[in-house]
Structures are given as structure tokens and as C-alpha cells.
Scaffold this active site. Structure first.
Site, PDB file in Angstrom:
ATOM      1  N   GLN A 194       0.632 -10.894  -2.943  1.00 15.99           N
ATOM      2  CA  GLN A 194      -0.745 -10.459  -2.736  1.00 15.99           C
ATOM      3  C   GLN A 194      -1.336  -9.940  -4.040  1.00 15.99           C
ATOM      4  O   GLN A 194      -0.660  -9.234  -4.803  1.00 15.99           O
ATOM      5  CB  GLN A 194      -0.802  -9.360  -1.682  1.00 15.99           C
ATOM      6  CG  GLN A 194      -0.469  -9.833  -0.282  1.00 15.99           C
ATOM      7  CD  GLN A 194      -0.685  -8.731   0.739  1.00 15.99           C
ATOM      8  OE1 GLN A 194      -0.139  -7.644   0.621  1.00 15.99           O
ATOM      9  NE2 GLN A 194      -1.491  -9.007   1.746  1.00 15.99           N
ATOM     10  N   LYS A 224     -13.374  -2.864   8.748  1.00 13.12           N
ATOM     11  CA  LYS A 224     -13.096  -3.752   7.627  1.00 13.12           C
ATOM     12  C   LYS A 224     -14.153  -4.846   7.517  1.00 13.12           C
ATOM     13  O   LYS A 224     -14.925  -5.102   8.452  1.00 13.12           O
ATOM     14  CB  LYS A 224     -11.726  -4.404   7.781  1.00 13.12           C
ATOM     15  CG  LYS A 224     -11.609  -5.337   8.984  1.00 13.12           C
ATOM     16  CD  LYS A 224     -10.264  -6.056   9.022  1.00 13.12           C
ATOM     17  CE  LYS A 224     -10.180  -6.985  10.238  1.00 13.12           C
ATOM     18  NZ  LYS A 224      -8.946  -7.802  10.219  1.00 13.12           N
ATOM     19  N   CYS A 228       0.794  -1.233   0.000  1.00 16.93           N
ATOM     20  CA  CYS A 228       0.000   0.000   0.000  1.00 16.93           C
ATOM     21  C   CYS A 228       0.831   1.291   0.000  1.00 16.93           C
ATOM     22  O   CYS A 228       0.461   2.241  -0.710  1.00 16.93           O
ATOM     23  CB  CYS A 228      -1.005   0.000   1.144  1.00 16.93           C
ATOM     24  SG  CYS A 228      -0.421  -0.646   2.707  1.00 16.93           S
ATOM     25  N   HIS A 262      -8.430  -0.600   0.933  1.00 19.37           N
ATOM     26  CA  HIS A 262      -7.486  -1.703   0.745  1.00 19.37           C
ATOM     27  C   HIS A 262      -8.289  -2.953   0.394  1.00 19.37           C
ATOM     28  O   HIS A 262      -9.320  -3.226   1.017  1.00 19.37           O
ATOM     29  CB  HIS A 262      -6.704  -1.996   2.029  1.00 19.37           C
ATOM     30  CG  HIS A 262      -5.888  -0.862   2.531  1.00 19.37           C
ATOM     31  ND1 HIS A 262      -4.515  -0.812   2.403  1.00 19.37           N
ATOM     32  CD2 HIS A 262      -6.233   0.275   3.187  1.00 19.37           C
ATOM     33  CE1 HIS A 262      -4.056   0.298   2.966  1.00 19.37           C
ATOM     34  NE2 HIS A 262      -5.090   0.975   3.443  1.00 19.37           N
ATOM     35  N   ARG A 284       7.242 -11.113   5.212  1.00 18.16           N
ATOM     36  CA  ARG A 284       6.960 -10.926   6.635  1.00 18.16           C
ATOM     37  C   ARG A 284       7.670 -12.014   7.423  1.00 18.16           C
ATOM     38  O   ARG A 284       7.593 -13.194   7.058  1.00 18.16           O
ATOM     39  CB  ARG A 284       5.454 -10.959   6.897  1.00 18.16           C
ATOM     40  CG  ARG A 284       4.717  -9.845   6.159  1.00 18.16           C
ATOM     41  CD  ARG A 284       3.234  -9.869   6.387  1.00 18.16           C
ATOM     42  NE  ARG A 284       2.558  -8.948   5.486  1.00 18.16           N
ATOM     43  CZ  ARG A 284       1.246  -8.854   5.350  1.00 18.16           C
ATOM     44  NH1 ARG A 284       0.455  -9.640   6.073  1.00 18.16           N
ATOM     45  NH2 ARG A 284       0.712  -8.003   4.492  1.00 18.16           N
ATOM     46  N   ASP A 316      -3.120  -7.386  -4.761  1.00 18.42           N
ATOM     47  CA  ASP A 316      -3.387  -6.212  -3.939  1.00 18.42           C
ATOM     48  C   ASP A 316      -4.004  -5.091  -4.762  1.00 18.42           C
ATOM     49  O   ASP A 316      -3.448  -4.694  -5.796  1.00 18.42           O
ATOM     50  CB  ASP A 316      -2.072  -5.715  -3.337  1.00 18.42           C
ATOM     51  CG  ASP A 316      -2.194  -5.429  -1.854  1.00 18.42           C
ATOM     52  OD1 ASP A 316      -3.330  -5.426  -1.349  1.00 18.42           O
ATOM     53  OD2 ASP A 316      -1.157  -5.216  -1.207  1.00 18.42           O
ATOM     54  N   HIS A 361      -5.772  -1.108  -4.414  1.00 17.41           N
ATOM     55  CA  HIS A 361      -6.069   0.065  -3.597  1.00 17.41           C
ATOM     56  C   HIS A 361      -6.887   1.023  -4.438  1.00 17.41           C
ATOM     57  O   HIS A 361      -6.501   1.370  -5.556  1.00 17.41           O
ATOM     58  CB  HIS A 361      -4.786   0.718  -3.088  1.00 17.41           C
ATOM     59  CG  HIS A 361      -4.050  -0.159  -2.127  1.00 17.41           C
ATOM     60  ND1 HIS A 361      -3.053  -1.034  -2.531  1.00 17.41           N
ATOM     61  CD2 HIS A 361      -4.190  -0.337  -0.780  1.00 17.41           C
ATOM     62  CE1 HIS A 361      -2.614  -1.694  -1.479  1.00 17.41           C
ATOM     63  NE2 HIS A 361      -3.270  -1.286  -0.408  1.00 17.41           N
TER      64      HIS A 361
END
Length: 667
Positions: A410, A494, A363, A540, A392, A412, A414
Site C-alpha cells: 500500500q 470516508k 496504520c 488514513h 491478508r 499508505d 497517515h
């Protein structure tokens, strides 16, 4: 000791309470001093009560105007109470058999429970058998779970020989953050101890615990200890390593057996085992824990997954971006990740006076793309999408194949939008998420809506607007959902989307989160229609969660037998004799021209062995050819199920396979 709350009444008086069942509210008259258990006397399925919104034991005395909801043993809350109580029985049995054992924590978990012990030597399978046998004796004794409120000093005095319990007492009010599961023992308020009391009144055992618990051990109908594992105290490898005994408990022997059968099936479907058997991926020691290497067959499935997802995103108006795997420390300071996630990030690398970190999330870099030039309301919504690999540092004890890795990609997205666009954007986004997951063969969805916690940042008006928009999105998508009050992150509410797989297991997949903080941290703006500078909302969204984890879930969902469009090898051509190979090469060429992944088995194995090999590799289609097939310009068409059609013209066979792949049918 009485646990009554609210205004008191004189002995013998009648008071009014309100019983909630299936959404209906019924007024009842009871005598002062009556307990919740007396209110539901005769209903053996009720093992606890929710009184004024709080889970309580059936021994809780009722106060005037109390709202009381029965908790049956086969409900989600009921099973958690059953499992927590069984964990106490486990700990009692262990300390009776191993007096030197020191108690850690023993919370309920999904489908089961565990308890941690500090013992001189690890438990053996024979030890588990002995412990389980003693637990069954305790259950038959019908011991009562009795709650006592104690002061901190009283708790320390009673538990003086339990060093881990003493440590939890010092963490009162912060135990949930200090150790997973510790919140079941120490909360922010009063301390309580639960005594296990035999029918003759004799104290059998006791434990620091918040409860609630079953009325007695006789309410434990079915349980099983499943395994032992090592676990660091409070999840920190610098702390002592304890022995963790896992178990499961259910409301009936039939429910227990169904769960154990599911576990056996889950073992058969374990993606780590299937990954080796089907030659899809591996985790070489030379690469490192939690870092997968994709083999050609696994890579083929992953490529199809990503290409299909990419095409669907393009159709939905997303724009693709690419960002680096690492960035300077300053970026993650601005985004807040160094403050929030430093312990889960790999150590920095120094170069030319700057520290660089492997990115834990995509992000911040997407935010920089937004900020790279001026934005107008006409540019919004701006939907950025990336297959971005992140890193991670998961603790070694929680790394689990593809579903809990240290390096993963991911899908991902946004989305930057105006406040006015937020509602429609979330609704269309959630529908898009569910539709795409259905395309991969998943059908059974539920969701959690996590709302504002007690401690939060940002304006309450933004929180209220975001929560309302998220809830409306769930309603429009017609997804059953539960509101998790106060469970949102401190910076945003979320939605978590859950799916059940082919054997009924629940997996958390997609997450949608409305973020008020990142736009402010990076001073994002857009020019509104009136010429003013406004702050955009940021959404997100990780649809798969991660490609690796989603792959692992699909692999277990299908038990390796992927539908034709996802199968790494869609067709194996099997010659009856060597002279038929050239003919099948021509058939394979026709299939490859149509984009089908096909192999010709040129091995020296007999035909039946070749068929078994293809079935073991879970190939959807086998095309067999012998002399008669060559004469007729045909093949024998064999399905993964074992069904076979003989004398199928080549063009017809090719058309059937191509159609099945294009339509993403299940076989």
C-alpha cells in the site's frame, strides 16, 4: 394484499401526492387507491418508484401527501431492479428444467446478477443454453411479479423444501452480514414473497424476496447468461459448494451488445494474460496463491511508479517511514484489528512466548511513530508515508491476479492534525490524490461519501465535523459525488474515489478516512497552544489503494501499451544487418546516458520479424539503422502506431524520446 401506508381515505376521494422529477416537485391529484404505476401510466421507461424515500413496486398504492419519484429502467436503481427481476426468471427456469435444484440467493450486482443453486452435478455450457432459452419463453409469457407479506411461519411452511431459504429466515435482521447479497431476500422487518403469476392468474413460481421488482417479465428487454462458477454457501468454505450462474441484463438490445463488446475488450486487456505475454509478473505455485513475483520488466514499471509517487509526496510535505512486516499480537489487540479483521489475517507465529502476526495494515505502526515522543501543535500536521507491504488471507475464490492479492504494497499515508486543520488538510489531500492519478493518465473521477451508520462509536460532534469536512473537500476538488447515507464504517466516515478506465469500467481507487478511534486507543496527544493536552485527528489515505492493484488497473487501462515514461522498454534499436549493431550500440549508449530504457535487438531474426516483436511487446519507439543511416549519422524513427520518419539525426531522435518521457506524453 394492499401495501398502502399512511393515513387512509374513503373510496372515490381525491388525494394529493407530490411527484419528484429532475429535482422539481409537482403536486398531483389522484383517486384514492391509485397505484404508483397509474401515476406514471404511459411512460414505458418507468419500472418502479421511490415513495417517501423507499424503492417500491409500481403496484404500491399511494397515500395522501406521498412523495413519489419515478425510477426509469436506464437509471442505476432501475438497472438493479431489472437485473434482480431477471435473476428470478433465471431461478424459475432452472427449477423448471432441474426440479431437484435448491435455491440459494440471487442478488443484482454491478452490471449484472447471479443466482446460486444446489444441484447434484455442475451446470454445463449446454445447460446454460437450455436455461437461457427457457428464460426467453418466460419473458414472453408476461408473467407478473406480485408481492405478498408473510409471517415467518408462513414463509417456513411455503418454503419447506428450500433449506437455504429456511436458513435465511432464521437470520432475519442480520442477513447482510451473514452472506453477501442475502439482504435482497431477508431484511430486519417483515418477510415478503414474490409470486410469478401468468396472465391467466396461475402461479408459475415464487421466491423469498424483499423486492422491488419489475411489473412483469415483458419489461426485461435484453439479457444474457455469461458463465458458471462454484461458490460456497454464505461465502464459507465449510459450507456446501453451490453452482453460481452469472448473467447480465440491460434496458435495450443495443446496451446489452455494447456491454458484451466491452467484455470482449476487457478479456483482451486482462492484466493476468498481459502479465504473461509482456513478461511482467507471475504467480508461481511454489510461492502461493495471491503472492506475485515481479519480473525485470514489471519491476521497471513499478520502480518508476513508486519513484514518481515518492517525489510528489516529498514535494507535498510527507515524511517517509519504514515499518516491519510483522508485529506482536498486543499491537493488533490495541489497534482493534484482531477484533475486526482476525478472519482476514494469517495465522500467528509463536516465538519466545509471544504470538506474531503478519500485518494486515500499516496504520498501527504509524501511530507508534507518532507516539514515540511528545508532540506539539507546532509539529502538526504530521504527514507520514510508506510503501508498506501488508498481508491478508483472502479466500481462494476471490483472489484475482494483482487486483485481489494476499500480499500487496500500500502507498499508505497517515496524517495527524488538529481539529482546526482538518478541513484544509482534507481539501488539499483530495486535490493531491486526483492530481497524481491524472499524472498516470486517469481522468474520469467520481466519489462516494460514506456517512455515519446507525450503530457507531465516538462523539456525534466529531462525526458531524468529519463528514462536513469530507464533503467540503469533495466540493473544493470539484469531483462529482454521491452521499452513501449510513454506509461509513462504525468508527469513521470516508471518501472512496472511483475512476473509469479506457473502456468505461469503474474502479474504486483511493480512500480517505477520518479516524476518531485509533488516536484514542493509543492515547495519542499533542500540546495545544494554551498548554492543554489534546487528542489529534488521524486521516488514513491509500492513494493507489495498493501498488499491485493500481498496476493491474493501469495495465488494463492501457492494454499493455504504457505511455513512454512508464514503458518497461522505451526503445528497441533494430539493425537491418549484423554490421549495423555496433552503430546502434552507440545510439543506445546516448539514450542510457539520458535515463532511457533501451535494448538492441541482436537476434538472428529478419528485420520485419524484429519490428513485429517490438510491436507485440508494445514498445513505444523503434530506431532502425542501415548503411544510409550510418553514413548520415541518423536513424529511421518508427512509432508504436506504425508511423515512421526516416533519416532523423541521432541527437534529434534522442531529444524527442527524452522530451516525451519527461513530459509524460501519451502516444
Amino acid at each position: 394484499m394492499s401495501d398502502s401506508r399512511g393515513p387512509g381515505s374513503s373510496p372515490g376521494e381525491q388525494i394529493t401526492v407530490h411527484v419528484l422529477r429532475s429535482g422539481e416537485r409537482v403536486t398531483r391529484e389522484v383517486t384514492t387507491g391509485a397505484t404508483a404505476g397509474e401515476l406514471f401510466e404511459g411512460d414505458q421507461s418507468v419500472i418502479a418508484a421511490r415513495i417517501d424515500g423507499e424503492l417500491r413496486d409500481l403496484a404500491q398504492r399511494l397515500h395522501p401527501d406521498a412523495e413519489v419519484e419515478p425510477i426509469p429502467i436506464d437509471s442505476e436503481d432501475g438497472r438493479a431492479i431489472l437485473r434482480h427481476s431477471t435473476a428470478h426468471v433465471l431461478a424459475q427456469a432452472v427449477q423448471e428444467l432441474f426440479p431437484e435444484a435448491k435455491l440459494g440467493i440471487g442478488p443484482p450486482i454491478e452490471n449484472g446478477f447471479y443466482y446460486d443453486f444446489d444441484v447434484p452435478t455442475p451446470f454445463t455450457p449446454d445447460d446454460l443454453d437450455r436455461i437461457e432459452a427457457r428464460m426467453r419463453q418466460i419473458v414472453k409469457e408476461r408473467q407478473r411479479f406480485a408481492r405478498r407479506v408473510v409471517t415467518d411461519e408462513e414463509a417456513r411452511r411455503e418454503l419447506a423444501d428450500e433449506p437455504y431459504k429456511l436458513e435465511l429466515i432464521t437470520l432475519k435482521g442480520q442477513a447482510d452480514g451473514a452472506a453477501d447479497g442475502a439482504g435482497v431476500e431477508v431484511g430486519a422487518g417483515e418477510l415478503t414473497i414474490y409470486d410469478n403469476v401468468r396472465p391467466n392468474g396461475e402461479l408459475a413460481w415464487k421466491d423469498l424476496c424483499r423486492g422491488p421488482h419489475l411489473p412483469t417479465t415483458k419489461h426485461i428487454p435484453a439479457f444474457k447468461l455469461t458463465r458458471v462458477a462454484a461458490a460456497y454457501w454464505r461465502g464459507n468454505e465449510r459450507n456446501p459448494q453451490l453452482q453460481r450462474i452469472y448473467g447480465t441484463a440491460w434496458e435495450s438490445k443495443e446496451a446489452l451488445q455494447a456491454y458484451l463488446t466491452m467484455l470482449e475488450e476487457a478479456e483482451r486487456r486482462d492484466h493476468r494474460r498481459l502479465g504473461v505475454e509482456l513478461d511482467l509478473f507471475s504467480f508461481p505455485e511454489e510461492v502461493g496463491s495471491g503472492l506475485a513475483v515481479w519480473h525485470p520488466k514489471g519491476g521497471a514499471i513499478r520502480r518508476v511508479m513508486e519513484e514518481y509517487s515518492r517525489r510528489r509526496h516529498e514535494q507535498a510535505g510527507y515524511e517517509f517511514v519504514y515499518t516491519p512486516h510483522l508485529a506482536r499480537e498486543e499491537l493488533f489487540q490495541t489497534s482493534g484489528h484482531l477484533g475486526w479483521y482476525r478472519d482476514a489475517m494469517y495465522a500467528p507465529m509463536e516465538d519466545e512466548g509471544h504470538n506474531y502476526y503478519l500485518k494486515p495494515m500499516n496504520c498501527p505502526m504509524h501511530v507508534l511513530i507518532y507516539r514515540s515522543r511528545g508532540r506539539s501543535y507546532r509539529d502538526l500536521p504530521l504527514r507520514l508515508f510508506e510503501f508498506g507491504t501488508v498481508y491478508r488471507y483472502e479466500k481462494s475464490g476471490v483472489v484475482h491476479g494483482l487486483t485481489r492479492a494476499r500480499g500487496f504494497t500500500q502507498d499508505d499515508a497517515h496524517i495527524f492534525c488538529t481539529p482546526e486543520q482538518l478541513q484544509d488538510e482534507l481539501a488539499s489531500l483530495l486535490t493531491f490524490v486526483v492530481d497524481l492519478l491524472r499524472d498516470f493518465g486517469l481522468q474520469d473521477f467520481t466519489a462516494d461519501l460514506s456517512t455515519r451508520p446507525e450503530k457507531y462509536v465516538g462523539e456525534i460532534e466529531d462525526w458531524n465535523a468529519a463528514e462536513a469536512a469530507l464533503e467540503e473537500a469533495l466540493k473544493r476538488a470539484d469531483i462529482p459525488y454521491t452521499v452513501a447515507e449510513g454506509e461509513g464504517a462504525f468508527y469513521a466516515p470516508k471518501i472512496d474515489v472511483h475512476v473509469r478506465d479506457a473502456i468505461g469500467r469503474k474502479w474504486q481507487l483511493s480512500t480517505l478516512q477520518v479516524d476518531f478511534q485509533e488516536p484514542g486507543r493509543f492515547d495519542l496527544e499533542y500540546q495545544a497552544a494554551d498548554g492543554s493536552r489534546q487528542r489529534p485527528y488521524m486521516i488514513h489515505r491509500a492513494l493507489f489503494g495498493s501498488v499491485e492493484r493500481f498496476f493491474g488497473i493501469l495495465l488494463e487501462h492501457y492494454a499493455g501499451a504504457f505511455p513512454p515514461w512508464l514503458a518497461p522498454v522505451q526503445v528497441v534499436a533494430i539493425p537491418i544487418a549484423e554490421r549495423h549493431i555496433e552503430y546502434l550500440d552507440q545510439v543506445a549508449a546516448k539514450l542510457r546516458e539520458r535515463g532511457i530504457r533501451v535494448e538492441v535487438d541482436r537476434s538472428d531474426d529478419r528485420m520485419q520479424k524484429k519490428i513485429r516483436n517490438a510491436q507485440t511487446q508494445k514498445v513505444p519507439y523503434m530506431l532502425l539503422a542501415g548503411d544510409r543511416d550510418m553514413e548520415q549519422g541518423a536513424v529511421s524513427f518508427r512509432y508504436r502506431s506504425g508511423e515512421q520518419k526516416n533519416g532523423v539525426p541521432i541527437d534529434e531522435a534522442v531529444a524527442e524520446i527524452v522530451s516525451a518521457v519527461e513530459r509524460r506524453i501519451q502516444i
